[in-house]
Write an enzyme that holds these catalytic residues in place. Sequence first.
Site, PDB file in Angstrom:
ATOM      1  CB  ALA A  73      -0.949  -0.097   1.124  1.00 43.64           C
ATOM      2  CG  ASP A  74       2.567   5.271  -1.687  1.00 47.13           C
ATOM      3  OD1 ASP A  74       3.395   5.262  -0.979  1.00 47.13           O
ATOM      4  OD2 ASP A  74       2.219   6.116  -2.289  1.00 47.13           O
ATOM      5  CB  THR A  75      -1.108   6.479   2.464  1.00 47.71           C
ATOM      6  OG1 THR A  75      -1.566   5.272   2.814  1.00 47.71           O
ATOM      7  CG2 THR A  75      -2.141   7.723   3.006  1.00 47.71           C
ATOM      8  N   GLY A 110      -3.521   3.758  -2.019  1.00 48.73           N
ATOM      9  CA  GLY A 110      -3.298   2.608  -3.335  1.00 48.73           C
ATOM     10  C   GLY A 110      -3.049   1.283  -2.673  1.00 48.73           C
TER      11      GLY A 110
END
Length: 200
Positions: A73-75, A110
């Site tokens: 995940a990436d924020t 994401g």
Amino acid sequence: MQLITDKKIILASESPRRKELFSSLGIPFEVQPSGVIEELDGIYTPEEMAIGIADLKASTIAHRNPNAIVIAADTTVRLGSELLSKPKNNEQAKKFLRLLSGKVHNVITGVSILGQDVSIAFAESTLVKFYELTDEEIDAYVETGDSLDKAGGYGIQTMGGLFVENVQGDYNNVVGLPISRLYRTLLNLGVIEFAKEKSK
């Protein structure tokens, strides 16, 4: 409710917050940080950026673990047309918080899921409104060191949550992992399932 899996699951993250959220599923998993640089060349929407970096993290670990299901995940934070990722230093963190003061911003995470016969990604968005912040409280918060590893320069689950007036959407998405949507996605993919109750 008990969930089970017969898959080897790897969370490609060094974030203790994502590890804690994923642990709520109650299934066994490993943690393997990808170590990739969280940047992409080119012009992308915030959703494309978050998914692209999540894909990069997941593919790095999936390449080393071909028999596993890898989740990454990436924020990022979007304020108007500006993206606020992790601040590089305290001064940039203070700048981010001054920009967010009194405004509504969008937190986008994401998520990428990769493995044998599995390749899916999605982005979840949550609206967050900040109270008006004083320079004194911004400086005091940044001096705690909490800002530097968090998109937008704040953690909603730490003292940065004191700046939040309201949230529209998934709170956990702001923390860094939309665990409810991830759970439903893994369930639909057959990666996890409900444990069958033993007959009495």
